[in-house]
Design a protein around this motif. Structure first.
Motif, PDB file in Angstrom:
ATOM      1  N   ASP A 140       0.832  -1.206   0.000  1.00  0.00           N
ATOM      2  CA  ASP A 140       0.000   0.000   0.000  1.00  0.00           C
ATOM      3  C   ASP A 140       0.866   1.256   0.000  1.00  0.00           C
ATOM      4  N   TRP A 141       1.884   1.279   0.853  1.00  0.00           N
ATOM      5  CA  TRP A 141       2.785   2.435   0.901  1.00  0.00           C
ATOM      6  C   TRP A 141       3.506   2.617  -0.432  1.00  0.00           C
ATOM      7  N   THR A 142       3.919   1.508  -1.027  1.00  0.00           N
ATOM      8  CA  THR A 142       4.642   1.576  -2.298  1.00  0.00           C
ATOM      9  C   THR A 142       3.745   2.134  -3.398  1.00  0.00           C
ATOM     10  N   MET A 143       2.487   1.709  -3.445  1.00  0.00           N
ATOM     11  CA  MET A 143       1.555   2.205  -4.452  1.00  0.00           C
ATOM     12  C   MET A 143       1.311   3.705  -4.272  1.00  0.00           C
ATOM     13  N   GLU A 144       1.128   4.131  -3.022  1.00  0.00           N
ATOM     14  CA  GLU A 144       0.935   5.553  -2.747  1.00  0.00           C
ATOM     15  C   GLU A 144       2.154   6.356  -3.184  1.00  0.00           C
ATOM     16  N   ALA A 145       3.332   5.852  -2.847  1.00  0.00           N
ATOM     17  CA  ALA A 145       4.570   6.552  -3.187  1.00  0.00           C
ATOM     18  C   ALA A 145       4.743   6.644  -4.699  1.00  0.00           C
ATOM     19  N   ARG A 146       4.442   5.569  -5.416  1.00  0.00           N
ATOM     20  CA  ARG A 146       4.584   5.576  -6.878  1.00  0.00           C
ATOM     21  C   ARG A 146       3.676   6.629  -7.509  1.00  0.00           C
ATOM     22  N   GLN A 147       2.433   6.656  -7.089  1.00  0.00           N
ATOM     23  CA  GLN A 147       1.490   7.631  -7.641  1.00  0.00           C
ATOM     24  C   GLN A 147       1.954   9.060  -7.345  1.00  0.00           C
ATOM     25  N   ASN A 148       2.389   9.293  -6.118  1.00  0.00           N
ATOM     26  CA  ASN A 148       2.816  10.628  -5.716  1.00  0.00           C
ATOM     27  C   ASN A 148       4.068  11.080  -6.459  1.00  0.00           C
ATOM     28  N   ILE A 149       5.032  10.168  -6.603  1.00  0.00           N
ATOM     29  CA  ILE A 149       6.288  10.524  -7.273  1.00  0.00           C
ATOM     30  C   ILE A 149       6.064  10.772  -8.759  1.00  0.00           C
ATOM     31  N   LEU A 150       5.232   9.950  -9.409  1.00  0.00           N
ATOM     32  CA  LEU A 150       4.953  10.149 -10.833  1.00  0.00           C
ATOM     33  C   LEU A 150       4.250  11.479 -11.072  1.00  0.00           C
ATOM     34  N   THR A 151       3.343  11.850 -10.171  1.00  0.00           N
ATOM     35  CA  THR A 151       2.654  13.141 -10.281  1.00  0.00           C
ATOM     36  C   THR A 151       3.650  14.286 -10.118  1.00  0.00           C
ATOM     37  N   ALA A 152       4.551  14.154  -9.140  1.00  0.00           N
ATOM     38  CA  ALA A 152       5.551  15.197  -8.902  1.00  0.00           C
ATOM     39  C   ALA A 152       6.518  15.310 -10.076  1.00  0.00           C
ATOM     40  N   LEU A 153       6.880  14.191 -10.685  1.00  0.00           N
ATOM     41  CA  LEU A 153       7.774  14.204 -11.847  1.00  0.00           C
ATOM     42  C   LEU A 153       7.121  14.906 -13.033  1.00  0.00           C
ATOM     43  N   LYS A 154       5.834  14.659 -13.219  1.00  0.00           N
ATOM     44  CA  LYS A 154       5.115  15.283 -14.320  1.00  0.00           C
ATOM     45  C   LYS A 154       5.100  16.796 -14.161  1.00  0.00           C
ATOM     46  N   ALA A 155       4.913  17.268 -12.928  1.00  0.00           N
ATOM     47  CA  ALA A 155       4.911  18.705 -12.671  1.00  0.00           C
ATOM     48  C   ALA A 155       6.314  19.290 -12.822  1.00  0.00           C
ATOM     49  N   LYS A 156       7.315  18.526 -12.450  1.00  0.00           N
ATOM     50  CA  LYS A 156       8.696  19.008 -12.485  1.00  0.00           C
ATOM     51  C   LYS A 156       9.201  19.196 -13.905  1.00  0.00           C
ATOM     52  N   GLN A 157       8.720  18.405 -14.855  1.00  0.00           N
ATOM     53  CA  GLN A 157       9.245  18.463 -16.210  1.00  0.00           C
ATOM     54  C   GLN A 157       9.015  19.839 -16.838  1.00  0.00           C
ATOM     55  N   VAL A 158       7.981  20.544 -16.410  1.00  0.00           N
ATOM     56  CA  VAL A 158       7.717  21.888 -16.932  1.00  0.00           C
ATOM     57  C   VAL A 158       8.861  22.825 -16.564  1.00  0.00           C
ATOM     58  N   GLN A 159       9.373  22.665 -15.341  1.00  0.00           N
ATOM     59  CA  GLN A 159      10.473  23.517 -14.878  1.00  0.00           C
ATOM     60  C   GLN A 159      11.785  23.163 -15.556  1.00  0.00           C
ATOM     61  N   LEU A 160      11.961  21.898 -15.930  1.00  0.00           N
ATOM     62  CA  LEU A 160      13.223  21.465 -16.514  1.00  0.00           C
ATOM     63  C   LEU A 160      13.421  22.000 -17.926  1.00  0.00           C
ATOM     64  N   GLY A 161      12.338  22.277 -18.628  1.00  0.00           N
ATOM     65  CA  GLY A 161      12.461  22.793 -19.977  1.00  0.00           C
ATOM     66  C   GLY A 161      12.815  21.729 -20.998  1.00  0.00           C
ATOM     67  N   ASN A 162      12.703  20.455 -20.637  1.00  0.00           N
ATOM     68  CA  ASN A 162      12.974  19.357 -21.564  1.00  0.00           C
ATOM     69  C   ASN A 162      11.675  18.669 -21.938  1.00  0.00           C
ATOM     70  N   GLU A 163      11.694  17.939 -23.030  1.00  0.00           N
ATOM     71  CA  GLU A 163      10.560  17.093 -23.370  1.00  0.00           C
ATOM     72  C   GLU A 163      10.789  15.728 -22.731  1.00  0.00           C
TER      73      GLU A 163
END
Length: 209
Positions: free
Chosen positions: A21-44
């Motif tokens: 359960d913790w792993t599933m929560e962490a995966r969802q949260n990290i993937l969401t954070a990565l998606k938001a971060k890519q805008v700041q990185l300026g890369n595709e």
């Protein structure tokens, strides 16, 4: 690439006990954070979908191999006392996953593969009590080294033309509770600190070295 995320509890004896359960929560949260971060990185940044690609087996092997590679870099490159003879040359950073990675069909056309590996072990009640007992014993001059919790992570960029590891960020004492959205956002921020990228509007990012 799909992040390798391991979350669980650290038993009284220091063993890792995975928590699905913790792993599933962490995966969802990290993937969401990565998606938001890519805008700041300026890369595709294009998430690798193992199910659609049909080559998930070999991809998973490389994702797990990255964790071992990053751990070896930390152990045998970052710390001079443990440095391997072949890594002692000044300004030498010669690590990689091998050129075979470019044979993964779904990676055709991509320049680099971004790998992320994290492990979080949250101390159990027994482990925390043992740590407290260790602190008490040390107060009386008895050296007892007991820690509670393990939080480490690696992020690396691999050149798909050569398989070389061209950038690595590693931390063996990371912050942010990945089971919560704000904690995962903090973790991703730490993992991608110094990430090479284009300058996005209103952002200042480091250049590749």
């Amino acid at each position: 690439m799909q992040p390798v995320i391991r979350v669980g509890e650290q038993s009284t004896g220091g063993m890792f006990e995975p928590n699905a359960d913790w792993t599933m929560e962490a995966r969802q949260n990290i993937l969401t954070a990565l998606k938001a971060k890519q805008v700041q990185l300026g890369n595709e940044i294009i998430p690798y979908d193992e199910g659609v690609a049909g080559d998930g087996g070999i991809a998973v092997q490389y994702e797990k191999l990255f964790g071992s590679l990053a751990s070896s870099v930390v152990e045998y490159q970052f710390f001079a006392g443990n440095r391997l003879p072949t890594k002692k040359r000044k300004n030498t950073f010669d690590w990689g996953l091998g050129p075979g990675i470019k044979s993964i069909p779904k990676l055709e056309g991509a320049d680099y593969a971004l790998f992320i590996w994290t492990m979080d072990q949250y101390g159990s009640t027994g482990r925390k009590l043992l740590q407290a007992a260790g602190f008490l014993a040390s107060a009386f001059g008895v050296p007892v080294g007991v820690t509670s919790g393990v939080h480490k992570g690696y992020a690396g960029l691999v050149d798909l033309k050569t398989g070389d590891l061209v950038w690595l960020n590693a931390d063996l004492a990371m912050g942010g509770d990945v089971r919560a959205p704000d904690g995962a956002e903090k973790r991703v921020q730490q993992l991608l600190e110094g990430f090479p990228g284009r300058r996005a509007e209103g952002q200042s990012v480091s250049a590749p070295k």
